[in-house]
Design an enzyme around this catalytic site. Structure first.
Site, mmCIF file in Angstrom:
data_model
loop_
_atom_site.group_PDB
_atom_site.id
_atom_site.type_symbol
_atom_site.label_atom_id
_atom_site.label_comp_id
_atom_site.label_asym_id
_atom_site.label_seq_id
_atom_site.Cartn_x
_atom_site.Cartn_y
_atom_site.Cartn_z
ATOM 1 N N ASP A 185 -1.270 -1.684 -3.951
ATOM 2 C CA ASP A 185 -2.635 -1.708 -3.438
ATOM 3 C C ASP A 185 -3.128 -0.283 -3.221
ATOM 4 O OD1 ASP A 185 -4.990 -2.795 -2.406
ATOM 5 O OD2 ASP A 185 -4.207 -2.932 -0.367
ATOM 6 N N ILE B 51 -6.262 -9.901 1.634
ATOM 7 C CA ILE B 51 -6.273 -10.230 3.064
ATOM 8 C C ILE B 51 -5.119 -9.499 3.748
ATOM 9 C CG2 ILE B 51 -6.046 -12.087 4.764
ATOM 10 C CD1 ILE B 51 -7.142 -13.986 2.546
ATOM 11 N N SER C 256 -5.866 -7.588 7.383
ATOM 12 C CA SER C 256 -6.132 -7.486 8.829
ATOM 13 C C SER C 256 -5.902 -8.794 9.562
ATOM 14 C CB SER C 256 -7.566 -7.001 9.073
ATOM 15 O OG SER C 256 -7.737 -5.678 8.599
ATOM 16 N N GLU D 10 -11.167 -0.062 -9.808
ATOM 17 C CA GLU D 10 -12.246 -0.303 -8.845
ATOM 18 C C GLU D 10 -13.485 0.485 -9.211
ATOM 19 O OE1 GLU D 10 -13.228 -0.216 -4.032
ATOM 20 O OE2 GLU D 10 -11.163 -0.082 -4.720
ATOM 21 N N ASP E 136 -6.992 3.347 -7.716
ATOM 22 C CA ASP E 136 -8.278 3.429 -7.031
ATOM 23 C C ASP E 136 -8.826 4.842 -7.180
ATOM 24 O OD1 ASP E 136 -10.480 3.394 -5.452
ATOM 25 O OD2 ASP E 136 -9.456 2.820 -3.604
ATOM 26 N N SER F 95 0.835 -1.199 0.000
ATOM 27 C CA SER F 95 0.000 0.000 0.000
ATOM 28 C C SER F 95 0.870 1.249 0.000
ATOM 29 C CB SER F 95 -0.916 0.002 1.219
ATOM 30 O OG SER F 95 -0.143 0.149 2.412
#
Length: 322
Positions: free
Chosen positions: A83, A268, A270, A135, A105, A50
């Site tokens: 990401d 995935i 968290s 997205e 995004d 990220s």
């Protein structure tokens, strides 16, 4: 094998009725735990970074750690993915800096603005052999710099997906069907309680997913915010000094159902954080005299590996698919 794009792994996933795990990486132990699990299970994997991870660990460190993982795990395909890139400049930096896949995004923008920015990234990425995820729709929740308050999320509109993909040329599409970022994915008002008094999240909108599949046959779909927030780790965190009331995630059986359809990539993050934090909290409580980071990061790394192994086999179904 060198770093790869997601093109071939997504095609195999679509045809095979499974999903590839996309796991966020922030440090060496996370990279090691994920890739060791994938190597043992012979599973393809997307290691994603990220904007917040780049700010924390530095772009060059992250790329070099992933390259080291590629050398240590030569039998599995590994893609390096950005990401939630929020600008052309961030995407360009990652494309120029060794990533094989980027996400732009622009879902918070208008439909036309989303198309324009996504197309700009696609044109640059494709010219450099890099693939692009886009997205449509917005997810609630908080993860790094992505923050949308519950109630402000919006489901993907299936009637828009064909035009969007056609006009942008993107290679995969993240859609919103009720998943959410972070460990606190839903408010209590959005949930029901079962007989044990445990919060149960609202079901995913499989009608939206199925309509998108009809309109985009053969096209890879992505789900963000797909951690299941295992309650054993939430309880462990709370037991050893943490405070995470009402943290719940997406039921794994719903994610497995999505993986059997057109969802080729499931994000995935968290769950890895919870496994690491719970393990470290427990270790500190049991070994108050220890101070060497290697002592507590070793079991934390194993917790990541165990978590990823479980996801590969029981949720994604991509074990043995390398």
């Amino acid at each position: 094998m060198p770093l790869v794009t997601t093109t071939e792994m997504f095609k195999k996933a679509y045809d095979g009725g499974y999903a590839v795990g996309a796991f966020n990486v922030n440090n060496m132990e996370i990279v090691q735990g994920i890739t060791e699990a994938c190597q043992e299970q012979k599973a393809p994997v997307v290691l994603q970074v990220s904007k917040g991870a780049r700010a924390y660990a530095n772009h060059n460190y992250l790329v070099k750690m992933v390259q080291a993982a590629v050398e240590n795990c030569p039998e599995i395909p590994i893609a390096l993915h950005l990401d939630h890139g929020d600008s052309f400049e961030v995407c360009k930096s990652c494309i120029d800096g060794g990533f094989t896949s980027v996400m732009i995004d622009a879902s918070s923008k208008s439909f036309e603005e989303n198309i324009a920015l996504t197309k700009q990234v696609v044109e640059y990425a494709h010219a450099h052999g890099v693939v692009v995820e886009a997205e449509l729709g917005t997810l609630a929740g908080v993860e790094d710099e992505v923050c949308v308050e519950a109630g402000n999320e919006s489901y993907t509109r299936p009637e828009e997906v064909e035009e969007f993909v056609s006009r942008t040329g993107c290679d995969s599409l993240a859609i919103a069907i009720g998943t959410s970022h972070g460990a606190y994915k839903f408010t209590a008002a959005q949930c029901t309680r079962n007989e044990e008094g445990i919060l149960v999240p609202p079901p995913l909108r499989f009608d939206v997913l199925e309509e998108c599949i009809k309109r985009l046959p053969g096209f890879p779909i992505v789900l963000h915010g797909s951690s299941s927030v295992p309650q054993e780790f939430v309880k462990m965190i709370n037991q050893y000094g943490g405070s995470m009331p009402d943290a719940i995630g997406i039921p794994e059986e719903e994610l497995r159902k999505a993986a059997k359809l057109a969802v080729c990539k499931i994000n995935i993050d968290s769950d890895i954080r919870l496994a690491m934090t719970a393990t470290i909290r427990k270790y500190f409580a049991e070994h108050p005299d220890h101070f060497d980071p290697r002592q507590y990061l070793k079991p934390a790394r194993q917790a990541v590996k165990d978590m990823v192994t479980h996801k590969l086999i029981n949720v994604l179904g991509c074990n043995g698919k390398a």
